[in-house]
Scaffold this active site. Structure first.
Site, mmCIF file in Angstrom:
data_model
loop_
_atom_site.group_PDB
_atom_site.id
_atom_site.type_symbol
_atom_site.label_atom_id
_atom_site.label_comp_id
_atom_site.label_asym_id
_atom_site.label_seq_id
_atom_site.Cartn_x
_atom_site.Cartn_y
_atom_site.Cartn_z
ATOM 1 C CG ASN A 12 -0.267 -0.084 2.527
ATOM 2 O OD1 ASN A 12 0.513 0.797 2.875
ATOM 3 N ND2 ASN A 12 -0.528 -1.148 3.285
ATOM 4 C CE LYS A 31 -10.274 -4.375 14.178
ATOM 5 N NZ LYS A 31 -9.054 -4.360 13.352
ATOM 6 N N PRO A 89 -3.432 -11.713 10.200
ATOM 7 C CG PRO A 89 -1.474 -11.983 11.432
ATOM 8 C CD PRO A 89 -2.043 -12.191 10.062
ATOM 9 C CG ASP A 90 -7.472 -7.334 14.254
ATOM 10 O OD1 ASP A 90 -6.661 -6.432 14.514
ATOM 11 O OD2 ASP A 90 -8.697 -7.188 14.357
ATOM 12 C CB ILE A 91 -1.516 -6.204 14.790
ATOM 13 C CG1 ILE A 91 -0.765 -6.950 13.681
ATOM 14 C CG2 ILE A 91 -0.550 -5.776 15.894
ATOM 15 C CD1 ILE A 91 0.260 -6.108 12.946
ATOM 16 C CB ILE A 92 -4.989 -3.212 17.163
ATOM 17 C CG1 ILE A 92 -4.969 -2.302 18.389
ATOM 18 C CG2 ILE A 92 -6.334 -3.216 16.465
ATOM 19 C CD1 ILE A 92 -5.007 -0.815 18.073
ATOM 20 C CG PHE A 146 -3.641 5.638 13.111
ATOM 21 C CD1 PHE A 146 -3.434 6.784 12.370
ATOM 22 C CD2 PHE A 146 -3.065 5.546 14.372
ATOM 23 C CE1 PHE A 146 -2.658 7.827 12.867
ATOM 24 C CE2 PHE A 146 -2.292 6.582 14.882
ATOM 25 C CZ PHE A 146 -2.089 7.726 14.122
#
Length: 400
Positions: A209, A341, A305-308, A323
């Site tokens: 990105n 989250k 994977p979803d880090i936060i 963010f």
């Protein structure tokens, strides 16, 4: 930050990087800082005292045996006058003499006589910097409370490439400015993720990105300025490491996930500024993929994977700042992510064409459970300072 009439003493030693100190003094004077300069005899072979006097607006001292300067114990007066003392460029010889307490010239005598915080900015050949003797001397100075600024990596005047370059003038200035600031995060450990992630398709191509990493790097620098112990997990970007910040370089979302989780247990605040790729190729090719007569290429993608999110489910997790980079319905998406989250705060920004990514300025709208704040468009460095101030405030509120 108002630094009018703050007093900084600059100690210059011999080395080609001395030319950068002209710019440092000018930048400090632009902030209305009072600057005085002490030079070693070696430094005068690169920059004249007349030049430094013109830039600082003050007489320049070189010799400990200056009859006029020492008539009233001038070296003691200089040592008492200084609120900060920076030695830059600091040669290997000067670092050795400072570490061993020598006082055989004006600069080292002032260093022993001052009660001001001392900063040392090394500049030397990469092989000299790597030498065990130099590293031992630097370690000794650190143990005594001296702040070591740099050095940076890159091309050197001798033709070598490596660590040993003097930091740039604006980096030295920022470190000095930060030392006068409010230490809102003193004693806190902050973990920041920044930049893009790259997901390999084959050995040549990847999915990525447009994130430059500037916002995350600015947040890491601002957190350090605020007194925090900062670790930065950086995706593939070509940005210099902020002064005083530990850096971990990664490439993929899974590598970033692993690095962040590995540091989570010792983190008080996590700021997830990285633009983490949502998907990756299921099976990257081991060889470069070839075109086949105009036939489309189909990639099987799997979710990263979803880090936060992984941090949020930990029994004892850091204060979480996410963010939300969006192009439409920005407030709605951001507030939904905040709630869904379980974040403590989220910073929403517009990344539609020409905004957010690949630019030096940005604007944020930050949200927390029972409030919000608008941070208008400004340089990312200043925006990061304002964001960190809000984070520090919300962190203190939650803890109390």
């Amino acid at each position: 930050m108002n630094l009018a009439k703050r007093r900084i003493l600059v100690g210059m030693t011999g080395g080609i990087a001395a030319y950068k100190i002209c710019e440092l003094v000018r930048r400090l004077r632009d902030l209305d800082v009072e600057v005085r300069v002490v030079m070693t005899e070696g430094a005068t072979h690169f920059i004249t005292p007349t030049t430094m006097q013109a830039l600082s607006g003050q007489p320049v001292r070189v010799s400990l045996w200056d009859e006029a300067g020492e008539a009233a114990m001038g070296h003691i007066e200089l040592a008492r006058w200084a609120e900060r003392f920076i030695v830059a460029p600091a040669s290997a010889d000067t670092i050795a003499r400072l570490a061993h307490g020598f006082a055989n010239d004006l600069l080292t005598t002032v260093a022993l006589a001052t009660a001001a915080p001392v900063f040392v900015a090394p500049a030397m050949n990469q092989q000299m910097w790597a030498h065990a003797a130099v590293q031992a001397n630097v370690a000794t100075l650190r143990q005594r409370g001296v702040t070591i600024l740099g050095p940076a990596d890159g091309d050197q005047a001798c033709g070598d490439i490596g660590s040993g370059r003097l930091l740039e003038p604006h980096e030295l200035r920022d470190a000095l400015v930060a030392s006068f600031g409010d230490r809102l995060l003193a004693g806190r450990r902050v973990l920041v993720s920044a930049g893009p992630t790259y997901e390999d398709i084959d050995p040549v191509r990847f999915i990525g990105n447009r994130s430059s990493g500037r916002m995350g790097f600015a947040v890491a620098a601002a957190a350090h300025e605020a007194g925090a112990d900062v670790t930065l997990v950086a995706g593939p970007v070509s940005l210099p490491t902020p002064v005083g910040v530990r850096r971990i370089d990664v490439r993929s979302a899974r590598e970033m996930h692993e690095a962040v989780l590995a540091n989570a247990a010792t983190t008080d605040i996590y700021v997830g500024a990285a633009a983490v790729g949502d998907y990756r190729p299921e099976a990257p090719a081991s060889d470069k993929l070839k075109k086949h007569d105009g036939q489309p290429l189909h990639l099987e993608l799997t979710e990263n994977p979803d880090i936060i999110g992984a941090l949020a489910v930990l029994p004892s997790h850091p204060f979480l700042v996410g963010f939300a980079a969006e192009t439409q319905s920005i407030a709605d998406y951001a507030k939904d992510k905040l709630r869904r989250k379980g974040l403590d705060m989220i910073a929403a920004n517009d990344v539609s064409a020409g905004r957010g990514f690949e630019v030096a300025e940005n604007a944020l709208h930050i949200y927390w459970a029972d409030g919000d704040a608008v941070l208008p468009n400004m340089p990312k460095t200043e925006l990061a300072r304002q964001l960190v101030a809000h984070i520090a405030d919300r962190y203190r509120t939650k803890r109390t």
